[in-house]
Motif scaffolding. Structure first.
Motif, mmCIF file in Angstrom:
data_model
loop_
_atom_site.group_PDB
_atom_site.id
_atom_site.type_symbol
_atom_site.label_atom_id
_atom_site.label_comp_id
_atom_site.label_asym_id
_atom_site.label_seq_id
_atom_site.Cartn_x
_atom_site.Cartn_y
_atom_site.Cartn_z
ATOM 1 N N LEU A 2 0.584 -1.084 -0.032
ATOM 2 C CA LEU A 2 -0.217 -0.317 -0.102
ATOM 3 C C LEU A 2 0.726 1.466 0.116
ATOM 4 C CD1 LEU A 2 -3.028 -0.915 2.297
ATOM 5 C CD2 LEU A 2 -2.627 -1.500 0.189
ATOM 6 N N ASP A 3 1.905 1.390 0.060
ATOM 7 C CA ASP A 3 3.356 2.188 -0.032
ATOM 8 C C ASP A 3 2.471 2.846 -1.771
ATOM 9 O OD1 ASP A 3 4.077 2.112 2.226
ATOM 10 O OD2 ASP A 3 5.586 0.822 1.513
ATOM 11 N N VAL A 28 -11.436 1.640 -6.439
ATOM 12 C CA VAL A 28 -11.249 0.273 -6.318
ATOM 13 C C VAL A 28 -9.608 0.061 -6.533
ATOM 14 C CG1 VAL A 28 -11.755 -2.033 -6.260
ATOM 15 C CG2 VAL A 28 -13.668 -1.126 -6.879
ATOM 16 N N TYR A 29 -8.671 -0.104 -5.388
ATOM 17 C CA TYR A 29 -7.689 -1.114 -5.722
ATOM 18 C C TYR A 29 -7.434 -2.113 -4.898
ATOM 19 C CZ TYR A 29 -2.754 -1.055 -3.565
ATOM 20 O OH TYR A 29 -1.135 -1.082 -3.727
ATOM 21 N N VAL A 30 -6.652 -3.116 -6.554
ATOM 22 C CA VAL A 30 -7.261 -4.529 -6.644
ATOM 23 C C VAL A 30 -5.730 -5.095 -5.928
ATOM 24 C CG1 VAL A 30 -6.396 -6.154 -8.476
ATOM 25 C CG2 VAL A 30 -8.074 -4.374 -8.427
ATOM 26 N N TYR A 31 -5.239 -5.715 -5.047
ATOM 27 C CA TYR A 31 -4.082 -6.579 -5.446
ATOM 28 C C TYR A 31 -4.261 -8.087 -4.683
ATOM 29 C CZ TYR A 31 -7.369 -7.151 -0.635
ATOM 30 O OH TYR A 31 -7.638 -8.080 0.411
ATOM 31 N N ALA A 38 -0.398 -9.595 3.944
ATOM 32 C CA ALA A 38 -0.384 -8.132 4.038
ATOM 33 C C ALA A 38 -1.359 -7.523 4.724
ATOM 34 C CB ALA A 38 1.213 -8.563 2.957
ATOM 35 N N PHE A 39 -2.047 -7.491 3.518
ATOM 36 C CA PHE A 39 -2.840 -6.483 3.262
ATOM 37 C C PHE A 39 -3.437 -6.153 4.284
ATOM 38 C CE2 PHE A 39 -7.466 -5.327 3.379
ATOM 39 C CZ PHE A 39 -7.368 -4.716 3.079
ATOM 40 N N TYR A 167 -10.295 -5.151 -3.231
ATOM 41 C CA TYR A 167 -10.267 -5.865 -3.991
ATOM 42 C C TYR A 167 -9.512 -6.974 -3.712
ATOM 43 C CZ TYR A 167 -13.209 -8.055 -7.046
ATOM 44 O OH TYR A 167 -13.957 -9.280 -7.717
ATOM 45 N N PRO A 168 -9.327 -8.289 -3.529
ATOM 46 C CA PRO A 168 -8.687 -9.280 -3.717
ATOM 47 C C PRO A 168 -8.708 -9.883 -4.986
ATOM 48 C CG PRO A 168 -10.343 -9.863 -2.239
ATOM 49 C CD PRO A 168 -10.546 -8.687 -2.339
ATOM 50 N N GLY A 169 -8.192 -9.444 -6.273
ATOM 51 C CA GLY A 169 -8.154 -9.570 -7.294
ATOM 52 C C GLY A 169 -7.231 -9.336 -8.456
#
Length: 199
Positions: A2-3, A28-31, A38-39, A167-169
């Motif tokens: 997220l940095d 939306v932020y996808v990770y 970690a998120f 959003y995990p994807g």
């Protein structure tokens, strides 16, 4: 983790609730799904960085799955929490329970409860600005509520703050996929913050 998102959220112009997607301030932020733990560690750290005097933002983080569980605990049927009844019925009739939970997750009552929490936070007096509401837990709340459904239901309530869904994807060609596999439906009105980072 997220940095990369911090400079966008710390930008004074982006912080203004009226800037960017003025008619629909949802992002939306996808990770990567395999970075879920970690998120979870990084989100409170991001919030702490935003609270520092040079940024001055107090944000609200809400796990949508936890919010749904709280809603089912607070709602009663025959004087008992609805959640207790659901848990009792789960083994006997899982399909009925599935339908019941989906109905409540997509209900106006639940959405209004969540929206009033967001709005109360944004309007609370304090020394810091309150531009951001962060919503996560989409992997946990699946299949009861999709991000696209949530944003559609929240549309009348998004005023005075910006919502960022974590959003995990994956995101590709305008389509969000939960865990990189399951289509979340059409969330075309929300802006993908990852695209800003790549620009």
């Amino acid at each position: 983790m997220l940095d990369d998102l911090f400079p966008i959220l710390a930008d004074p112009d982006f912080q203004k609730p009226g800037s960017g997607l003025m008619s629909f301030p949802a992002y939306v932020y996808v990770y990567p799904p395999d970075e879920e733990y970690a998120f979870r560690e990084a989100l409170p750290q991001l919030q702490e960085r935003l609270r520092r005097p040079n940024v001055g933002q107090n944000s609200l983080a809400v796990n949508i799955y936890d919010a749904l569980v709280e809603h089912l605990e607070e709602k009663t049927l025959g004087g008992r929490p609805l959640l207790d009844r659901i848990l009792e019925q789960e083994e006997q009739d899982p399909e009925k329970v599935d339908r019941q939970v989906k109905r409540h997750a997509r209900s106006e009552e639940f959405v209004e409860q969540v929206a009033s929490r967001f709005s109360a936070f944004a309007q609370e007096e304090g020394g810091l600005d309150r531009s951001y509401v962060f919503v996560h837990g989409w992997g946990e709340v699946h299949p009861y509520l999709r991000a696209s459904q949530f944003l559609d239901l929240m549309e009348p309530h998004l005023r005075g703050y910006k919502v960022v869904l974590f959003y995990p994807g994956t995101y590709d060609n305008g389509e969000f996929r939960l865990f990189g596999e399951l289509s979340s439906g059409n969330v075309y009105r929300a802006s993908c913050l990852n695209e800003r980072l790549e620009a």
